[in-house]
Design a protein around this motif. Structure first.
Motif, PDB file in Angstrom:
ATOM      1  N   ALA A 147     -15.980 -16.905 -30.398  1.00 42.31           N
ATOM      2  CA  ALA A 147     -17.338 -16.370 -30.485  1.00 42.31           C
ATOM      3  C   ALA A 147     -17.952 -16.259 -29.094  1.00 42.31           C
ATOM      4  CB  ALA A 147     -18.200 -17.267 -31.364  1.00 42.31           C
ATOM      5  N   LEU A 148     -18.865 -15.302 -28.935  1.00 40.82           N
ATOM      6  CA  LEU A 148     -19.561 -15.136 -27.663  1.00 40.82           C
ATOM      7  C   LEU A 148     -20.779 -16.045 -27.554  1.00 40.82           C
ATOM      8  CD1 LEU A 148     -19.534 -11.298 -27.108  1.00 40.82           C
ATOM      9  CD2 LEU A 148     -18.362 -13.027 -25.769  1.00 40.82           C
ATOM     10  N   GLY A 149     -20.991 -16.893 -28.532  1.00 37.93           N
ATOM     11  CA  GLY A 149     -22.148 -17.781 -28.534  1.00 37.93           C
ATOM     12  C   GLY A 149     -22.229 -18.617 -27.281  1.00 37.93           C
ATOM     13  N   ARG A 150     -23.213 -19.434 -27.223  1.00 42.78           N
ATOM     14  CA  ARG A 150     -23.442 -20.238 -26.024  1.00 42.78           C
ATOM     15  C   ARG A 150     -22.289 -21.205 -25.782  1.00 42.78           C
ATOM     16  NH1 ARG A 150     -28.410 -19.191 -24.541  1.00 42.78           N
ATOM     17  NH2 ARG A 150     -29.958 -18.666 -26.083  1.00 42.78           N
ATOM     18  N   ALA A 201     -21.589 -11.416 -19.066  1.00 38.09           N
ATOM     19  CA  ALA A 201     -21.487 -12.492 -20.049  1.00 38.09           C
ATOM     20  C   ALA A 201     -22.847 -12.831 -20.654  1.00 38.09           C
ATOM     21  CB  ALA A 201     -20.887 -13.737 -19.401  1.00 38.09           C
ATOM     22  N   LEU A 202     -23.863 -12.858 -19.836  1.00 40.86           N
ATOM     23  CA  LEU A 202     -25.188 -13.237 -20.318  1.00 40.86           C
ATOM     24  C   LEU A 202     -25.794 -12.199 -21.247  1.00 40.86           C
ATOM     25  CD1 LEU A 202     -26.802 -15.757 -19.850  1.00 40.86           C
ATOM     26  CD2 LEU A 202     -28.166 -14.515 -18.223  1.00 40.86           C
ATOM     27  N   VAL A 203     -25.637 -10.930 -20.925  1.00 41.72           N
ATOM     28  CA  VAL A 203     -26.174  -9.874 -21.792  1.00 41.72           C
ATOM     29  C   VAL A 203     -25.459  -9.896 -23.137  1.00 41.72           C
ATOM     30  CG1 VAL A 203     -26.304  -7.362 -22.086  1.00 41.72           C
ATOM     31  CG2 VAL A 203     -27.060  -8.409 -19.970  1.00 41.72           C
ATOM     32  N   GLU A 210     -27.058 -13.097 -24.901  1.00 41.33           N
ATOM     33  CA  GLU A 210     -28.494 -13.117 -25.136  1.00 41.33           C
ATOM     34  C   GLU A 210     -29.023 -11.897 -25.874  1.00 41.33           C
ATOM     35  OE1 GLU A 210     -30.744 -15.527 -24.379  1.00 41.33           O
ATOM     36  OE2 GLU A 210     -29.147 -16.819 -23.634  1.00 41.33           O
ATOM     37  N   ARG A 211     -28.512 -10.725 -25.545  1.00 46.32           N
ATOM     38  CA  ARG A 211     -29.056  -9.478 -26.072  1.00 46.32           C
ATOM     39  C   ARG A 211     -27.943  -8.533 -26.513  1.00 46.32           C
ATOM     40  NH1 ARG A 211     -34.461  -9.025 -24.154  1.00 46.32           N
ATOM     41  NH2 ARG A 211     -34.890 -10.655 -22.668  1.00 46.32           N
ATOM     42  N   PRO A 212     -27.177  -8.903 -27.526  1.00 46.53           N
ATOM     43  CA  PRO A 212     -26.069  -8.023 -27.928  1.00 46.53           C
ATOM     44  C   PRO A 212     -26.591  -6.676 -28.443  1.00 46.53           C
ATOM     45  CG  PRO A 212     -26.350  -9.817 -29.490  1.00 46.53           C
ATOM     46  CD  PRO A 212     -27.292 -10.083 -28.352  1.00 46.53           C
ATOM     47  N   GLY A 213     -26.072  -5.611 -27.869  1.00 40.77           N
ATOM     48  CA  GLY A 213     -26.442  -4.266 -28.301  1.00 40.77           C
ATOM     49  C   GLY A 213     -27.803  -3.795 -27.840  1.00 40.77           C
ATOM     50  N   ARG A 214     -28.463  -4.550 -26.980  1.00 39.78           N
ATOM     51  CA  ARG A 214     -29.804  -4.183 -26.522  1.00 39.78           C
ATOM     52  C   ARG A 214     -29.840  -4.204 -24.998  1.00 39.78           C
ATOM     53  NH1 ARG A 214     -34.852  -7.573 -26.524  1.00 39.78           N
ATOM     54  NH2 ARG A 214     -36.434  -6.061 -26.016  1.00 39.78           N
ATOM     55  N   ARG A 215     -30.436  -3.173 -24.422  1.00 41.46           N
ATOM     56  CA  ARG A 215     -30.519  -3.057 -22.974  1.00 41.46           C
ATOM     57  C   ARG A 215     -31.973  -2.887 -22.572  1.00 41.46           C
ATOM     58  NH1 ARG A 215     -30.305   1.812 -20.014  1.00 41.46           N
ATOM     59  NH2 ARG A 215     -30.049   1.358 -17.831  1.00 41.46           N
ATOM     60  N   GLU A 216     -32.371  -3.573 -21.516  1.00 41.79           N
ATOM     61  CA  GLU A 216     -33.742  -3.445 -21.023  1.00 41.79           C
ATOM     62  C   GLU A 216     -33.923  -2.090 -20.358  1.00 41.79           C
ATOM     63  OE1 GLU A 216     -36.317  -5.189 -21.563  1.00 41.79           O
ATOM     64  OE2 GLU A 216     -35.372  -6.957 -22.407  1.00 41.79           O
ATOM     65  N   PHE A 264     -36.431 -11.202 -18.286  1.00 42.67           N
ATOM     66  CA  PHE A 264     -35.062 -11.641 -18.555  1.00 42.67           C
ATOM     67  C   PHE A 264     -34.526 -12.454 -17.377  1.00 42.67           C
ATOM     68  CE2 PHE A 264     -30.485 -10.715 -18.028  1.00 42.67           C
ATOM     69  CZ  PHE A 264     -30.005 -11.345 -19.171  1.00 42.67           C
ATOM     70  N   VAL A 265     -34.818 -11.995 -16.162  1.00 46.45           N
ATOM     71  CA  VAL A 265     -34.382 -12.712 -14.957  1.00 46.45           C
ATOM     72  C   VAL A 265     -35.056 -14.068 -14.874  1.00 46.45           C
ATOM     73  CG1 VAL A 265     -34.642 -12.719 -12.436  1.00 46.45           C
ATOM     74  CG2 VAL A 265     -33.717 -10.707 -13.590  1.00 46.45           C
ATOM     75  N   LYS A 266     -36.354 -14.103 -15.071  1.00 51.28           N
ATOM     76  CA  LYS A 266     -37.122 -15.351 -14.945  1.00 51.28           C
ATOM     77  C   LYS A 266     -36.725 -16.375 -16.005  1.00 51.28           C
ATOM     78  CE  LYS A 266     -41.813 -17.219 -15.171  1.00 51.28           C
ATOM     79  NZ  LYS A 266     -41.642 -18.158 -16.254  1.00 51.28           N
ATOM     80  N   GLY A 267     -36.409 -15.902 -17.201  1.00 54.41           N
ATOM     81  CA  GLY A 267     -36.109 -16.813 -18.304  1.00 54.41           C
ATOM     82  C   GLY A 267     -34.624 -17.051 -18.520  1.00 54.41           C
ATOM     83  N   PRO A 268     -33.985 -16.251 -19.376  1.00 53.07           N
ATOM     84  CA  PRO A 268     -32.596 -16.522 -19.748  1.00 53.07           C
ATOM     85  C   PRO A 268     -31.602 -16.547 -18.583  1.00 53.07           C
ATOM     86  CG  PRO A 268     -33.543 -14.912 -21.236  1.00 53.07           C
ATOM     87  CD  PRO A 268     -34.541 -15.139 -20.151  1.00 53.07           C
ATOM     88  N   LEU A 269     -31.725 -15.633 -17.635  1.00 52.66           N
ATOM     89  CA  LEU A 269     -30.788 -15.613 -16.513  1.00 52.66           C
ATOM     90  C   LEU A 269     -30.918 -16.875 -15.677  1.00 52.66           C
ATOM     91  CD1 LEU A 269     -28.704 -13.904 -14.825  1.00 52.66           C
ATOM     92  CD2 LEU A 269     -30.648 -13.332 -13.387  1.00 52.66           C
ATOM     93  N   TRP A 270     -32.147 -17.209 -15.292  1.00 49.10           N
ATOM     94  CA  TRP A 270     -32.373 -18.383 -14.445  1.00 49.10           C
ATOM     95  C   TRP A 270     -31.947 -19.656 -15.172  1.00 49.10           C
ATOM     96  CZ3 TRP A 270     -33.226 -16.013 -10.126  1.00 49.10           C
ATOM     97  CH2 TRP A 270     -33.506 -16.751  -8.990  1.00 49.10           C
ATOM     98  N   ARG A 271     -32.250 -19.733 -16.464  1.00 51.36           N
ATOM     99  CA  ARG A 271     -31.885 -20.900 -17.266  1.00 51.36           C
ATOM    100  C   ARG A 271     -30.367 -21.050 -17.331  1.00 51.36           C
ATOM    101  NH1 ARG A 271     -33.869 -19.515 -22.151  1.00 51.36           N
ATOM    102  NH2 ARG A 271     -35.827 -19.165 -21.143  1.00 51.36           N
TER     103      ARG A 271
END
Length: 188
Positions: free
Chosen positions: A16-19, A68-70, A73-79, A88-95
């Protein structure tokens, strides 16, 4: 997949691609990053070259981390908007990369293309002792290169640089085309 090829282990493609469970300890990260800085320092002549080398290495990491992160975190969705990718940078990426969110995200008052990611105590500067002759060294140049690669690969080309201000500030200056695209998306 045929089980005779995997020899009882789960195949990589079926996981799985999960965390991921693995989190790197802070001590291990500090040791590896300190060695990386020392390695680069032995191969350059000035602080500016050292920061450029760190940014270049961060660029390589950023390109690999985004995919890997996209996917997680956001399968099938692009900003498509600047604010969305910055959050996205401030939150999930940095975390995912540094274990916690960035402290602040701000926009410059005088320039709509310039944004700041502010870290009071960045992990990359925490465990690196800087000699007095290199007092202007900011190891957050690694994070700046990483962030520049992530934004560029996500379709938001920008120049990112690290500065000493309120801790460490990563200054993001987007290309004109990115801001024009963002304005046209708002008009819809």
């Amino acid at each position: 997949m045929d089980s005779r090829f995997t020899r009882g282990k789960s195949p990589v493609l079926e996981r799985a691609l999960g965390r991921p469970r693995s989190e790197l300890s802070l001590a291990a990260f500090a040791l590896l990053f300190s060695e990386l800085v020392q390695y680069c320092q032995r191969r350059v002549a000035s602080v500016a070259e050292l920061q450029a080398r760190l940014a270049q290495l961060g660029h390589h990491v950023g390109l690999r981390a985004l995919d890997a992160l996209v996917a997680r975190e956001r399968p099938g969705r692009r900003e498509t908007k600047v604010l969305g990718v910055l959050l996205f940078v401030k939150g999930p990426l940095w975390r995912a990369l540094f274990g916690r969110e960035a402290d602040k995200l701000e926009q410059a008052n005088d320039d709509e293309r310039t944004f700041y990611v502010i870290e009071r105590e960045p992990v990359v500067n925490t465990f690196v002792s800087v000699p007095r002759e290199n007092s202007s060294l900011n190891c957050a140049a690694f994070a700046a290169g990483l962030l520049e690669a992530v934004l560029g690969a996500a379709g938001f080309p920008a120049r990112v640089s690290a500065h000493w201000h309120k801790g460490t500030t990563l200054m993001i200056k987007f290309d004109e085309a990115v801001i024009a695209r963002d304005k046209s998306l708002e008009g819809r």
